[in-house]
Design an enzyme around this catalytic site. Structure first.
Site, PDB file in Angstrom:
ATOM      1  N   THR A  33       0.842  -1.201   0.000  1.00  0.00           N
ATOM      2  CA  THR A  33       0.000   0.000   0.000  1.00  0.00           C
ATOM      3  C   THR A  33       0.877   1.252   0.000  1.00  0.00           C
ATOM      4  OG1 THR A  33      -1.693  -1.194   1.235  1.00  0.00           O
ATOM      5  CG2 THR A  33      -1.881   1.192   1.183  1.00  0.00           C
ATOM      6  N   GLU A 225      -4.321  -5.588  -5.281  1.00  0.00           N
ATOM      7  CA  GLU A 225      -4.835  -6.958  -5.085  1.00  0.00           C
ATOM      8  C   GLU A 225      -5.245  -7.581  -6.425  1.00  0.00           C
ATOM      9  OE1 GLU A 225      -4.371  -8.174  -2.297  1.00  0.00           O
ATOM     10  OE2 GLU A 225      -4.822  -6.798  -0.662  1.00  0.00           O
ATOM     11  N   GLN A 255      -1.423 -15.116  -2.103  1.00  0.00           N
ATOM     12  CA  GLN A 255      -2.580 -14.731  -1.298  1.00  0.00           C
ATOM     13  C   GLN A 255      -3.860 -14.680  -2.136  1.00  0.00           C
ATOM     14  OE1 GLN A 255      -1.844 -11.715   1.894  1.00  0.00           O
ATOM     15  NE2 GLN A 255       0.119 -11.438   0.869  1.00  0.00           N
ATOM     16  N   ARG A 613      -0.825 -13.402   9.097  1.00  0.00           N
ATOM     17  CA  ARG A 613      -1.520 -12.323   9.812  1.00  0.00           C
ATOM     18  C   ARG A 613      -0.818 -12.043  11.145  1.00  0.00           C
ATOM     19  NH1 ARG A 613      -2.601 -10.118   6.102  1.00  0.00           N
ATOM     20  NH2 ARG A 613      -1.488 -11.803   5.089  1.00  0.00           N
TER      21      ARG A 613
END
Length: 768
Positions: A33, A225, A255, A613
């Site tokens: 990001t 993404e 992912q 995560r």
């Protein structure tokens, strides 16, 4: 450009590359990001007009964060002019601007899932189809997949393969439902979420001048993404980028976990085929997790054949080994997790919000919730019923929608008799029949009753006229009153505010507070627009709220709660402490994923997402027995545990959690040592060996782990008998029900309370 100095070398290289096609493969926690944000800032700094930049994300929240970061670097004026948002929000704006080309009103309604399913349910009923075969959720999913693959209703009917598939499933009229659904949406001036992409493709394909207009507008396109894009999204991006080829896609094939929604991993794997002269940048430094977590995740994902090779690494501390916890049942698994969270909070001064419990299916939350409640640990279920899905909120928004678009039939049916005004279902049915026969909308009939022979009695007709007149009066103020002022007027004059305010029950008070909160949200929406020199109306708010995602709906206040969520919902998030529960074969990986390599590889990617995560500590747990569909079954550990390099694992030590109903929470649960397993690994002064789970043999696991003793045959156990249970101790049989082999016994244990046990698994021994 000092801000570029804040990036590492690969990040900076990606941010500085402006022209031509490029792909950024961003490993977990590698700052993708940040790269997207700095790249946009750099483009503007280099003189590119922000109006010519299109940035596509998967949540409005992500788009908002990017704009805020760019504003800090360059100032508000520049960031505001970038076209940034989700695929659905950006293309909804374009469709509103170009709606006349495809025969829609500019104020078309956007149906959410509930609206779509309600319409499908109506169609199934009208066509006289079996609602057990044609379930709204199933039909909706089928229609969604068709649209995401750009299959129109007519093409659906003409596709022999699709038709054969529907016939084999006993749903030969599925295409007919799809055709009728599309007709009803069009007549109501409504699009569902999939239409926002489907109709954009139609627009860009059928109107070359519109395509050229937006190719000129969006000379530089960024897609976040990219591995999660479906065919419809892929084609839109490809068309828009075709003229200038200034396309930057960012993602991580490792992912890609949304195939069930239509996401196609081939979009990212085949990027080099679509753009042979592309530049590739790899972000491989992980800033999130410890070395152990990063390396453990790498050791699993490397088993996948379909992937873009990369080497994710970190300079973070080594960190703790990943704990593997074995419990006797799913309830004990919940108790272990709750106790561990409780102790970690005490020992490490952690907050509730530092913890996440991740599971493969929503149903697994039950045992976790029960255990957390017993310890008074606050938690939230992420992705639960959002604010905008609550009945009273949807009711008021339906009034807004009907005001903006009188032909919105789902909104009309929802509020025409709410609050009750004496317009019964029978009268509505009569009007609906006439509307279908005449080929007009339900609103057309209701607002012009004298024109149509509906056989609705005079008293009801008068009430219908009063209702339609009220809605028309609201509509006259759509372009004059602000979004907040008109929303307030509708809430009051519709009677909703009055009826909810009159209900003084706790539920009634909560419902009234919810519509007050909705109006607060509209007030904030209006005030923010004023600060930017804009005037916004109710139609603007409707577009904004229709496109919110689950991630955007999360309330960031009062957030000191343990997070419970599916692994799918966890993507993009991070927590210091992560528990991945239910690590069992046929649960994770899912039984449905074992039919093909591609499905299994997607499950492995899902596990990779779950592990990555975690920032500080990752715990994997599995139960040796779990109830499924009413039966207690023996379970075995997931193959994914075995795929982790054993040097990163702390293996099971038979950590069984003692029943806590009677013991309270002050003492540590009893460790049952070696009694239940032949595979105990000592943690003292010995390096862990590679886990030996004995393949995937269910009986082997059952015989070695789940059968502490042979037990008395169930035929010899009767009501009143004193029995001994391996874990609960001595007890008395209170009741026996059912037939062999599924007999259940209710037994009272002084040390554990009353339990209901399936005799074929309980291994009770009669002692008196």
């Amino acid at each position: 450009m000092s801000y570029l100095d804040e990036l590492n070398e690969p990040q900076r290289a990606a941010a500085e590359n402006i022209d031509g096609p490029m792909m950024v493969i961003a490993g977990a926690g590698s700052g993708k990001t940040r790269v997207l944000t700095y790249r946009i800032a750099n483009m503007i700094d280099k003189g590119i007009d922000p109006f010519n930049i299109l940035s596509l994300t998967f949540t409005n929240k992500a788009a908002k964060e990017m704009k805020e970061r760019i504003s800090k670097m360059l100032g508000d004026g520049q960031a505001r002019n970038v076209w940034s948002g989700t695929f659905h929000s950006v293309f909804a704006r374009i469709l509103r601007a170009e709606s006349d080309r495809i025969g829609y009103p500019s104020n078309f309604t956007i149906y959410d899932t509930q609206d779509s399913r309600s319409l499908i349910k109506t169609i199934v009923k009208e066509l006289g189809l079996d609602d057990k075969l044609y379930k709204p959720a199933l039909v909706g999913s089928r229609i969604s997949m068709a649209k995401n693959n750009l299959i129109s209703p007519q093409a659906y009917l003409q596709n022999t393969e699709i038709q054969a598939d529907d016939r084999s499933n006993g749903r030969k009229r599925m295409g007919e439902v799809y055709v009728e659904y599309a007709k009803r949406c069009f007549k109501s001036g409504a699009m569902d979420f999939d239409d926002l992409l489907f109709k954009t493709n139609v627009l860009l394909k059928n109107f070359p001048d519109v395509l050229e207009k937006y190719q000129e507008k969006f000379k530089y396109i960024l897609v976040d993404e990219y591995q999660d894009t479906n065919y419809s999204q892929y084609l839109i991006v490809k068309r828009l980028a075709a003229k200038y080829n200034n396309l930057c896609v960012v993602g991580d094939d490792a992912q890609s976990i949304y195939a069930f929604r239509g996401a196609d991993i081939q979009n990212i794997l085949n990027f080099k085929k679509d753009y042979p002269n592309y530049k590739l940048f790899k972000l491989e430094q992980n800033y999130r997790s410890t070395k152990v977590i990063v390396n453990a995740a790498n050791s699993v994902i490397e088993k996948n054949k379909k992937q873009i090779k990369k080497n994710v690494w970190t300079v973070n501390p080594e960190g703790e080994k990943i704990r593997v916890i074995k419990t006797f049942s799913d309830n004990e698994e919940g108790r272990f997790v709750a106790r561990d969270i409780f102790e970690t909070k005490q020992n490490e001064q952690a907050d509730n919000l530092d913890f996440a419990i991740l599971y493969r299916t929503n149903a697994q939350s039950r045992s976790m919730e029960e255990a957390l409640r017993k310890r008074n640990i606050a938690y939230k279920i992420y992705g639960g019923l959002s604010f905008y899905q609550r009945k009273e909120v949807k009711d008021l928004i339906a009034y807004f929608r009907l005001t903006a678009n009188h032909n919105d039939e789902e909104a009309l049916k929802r509020v025409v008799n709410y609050p009750k005004r004496g317009i019964g279902q029978g009268s509505l049915d009569k009007a609906t029949v006439v509307a279908r026969e005449q080929g007009v909308t339900l609103w057309e009939v209701l607002s012009n009753l004298p024109k149509y022979n509906t056989e609705i009695n005079t008293g009801t007709a008068k009430k219908i006229m009063q209702f339609t007149t009220m809605i028309k009066s609201f509509a006259t103020k759509l372009d004059t009153l602000s979004a907040y002022d008109l929303a307030k007027e509708i809430a009051q004059n519709s009677g909703m505010a009055k009826i909810l305010h009159a209900d003084k029950t706790p539920e009634g008070v909560a419902r009234y507070e919810n519509i007050q909160e909705l109006q607060n949200g509209i007030k904030e929406f209006t005030e923010k627009a004023k600060e930017n020199g804009e005037e916004v109306f109710l139609t603007d708010f409707l577009l904004d709220v229709a496109l919110l995602t689950d991630a955007d709906n999360e309330n960031e206040e009062d957030n000191d709660k343990v997070t419970l969520m599916t692994i799918h919902a966890s993507k993009g998030l991070e927590f210091p402490y992560v528990y991945i529960v239910g690590m069992e074969e046929n649960l994770f990986p899912s039984q449905m994923s074992l039919n093909s390599r591609s499905d299994l590889e997607e499950e492995r990617r899902l596990f990779y997402v779950a592990v990555t995560r975690a920032e500080k500590r990752c715990t994997l747990s599995y139960a040796m027995s779990r109830y499924r569909w009413g039966d207690l079954i023996s379970c075995e550990p997931s193959r994914f545990i075995e795929e982790i390099n054993p040097e990163f694992l702390e293996l099971p030590q038979d950590r069984f959690v003692q029943a806590e109903e009677q013991t309270g929470f002050g003492s540590r649960p009893k460790q049952f040592g070696n009694k239940f397993s032949k595979r105990t690994v000592s943690s003292q002064n010995s390096a862990p060996a590679k886990p030996s789970f004995g393949g995937r043999n269910l009986k082997k696991v059952s015989n070695t782990d789940a059968a502490p003793s042979k037990g008395t045959p169930s035929s010899k156990i009767s009501v009143g008998a004193e029995v001994m249970h391996e874990r609960f101790g001595k007890g008395k049989v209170l009741n026996i029900e059912g037939d062999s082999p599924n007999q259940k016994a209710t037994v009272f244990f002084p040390n554990a309370g009353q339990k209901q046990l399936l005799l074929k698994y309980a291994k009770l021994q009669v002692i008196g």
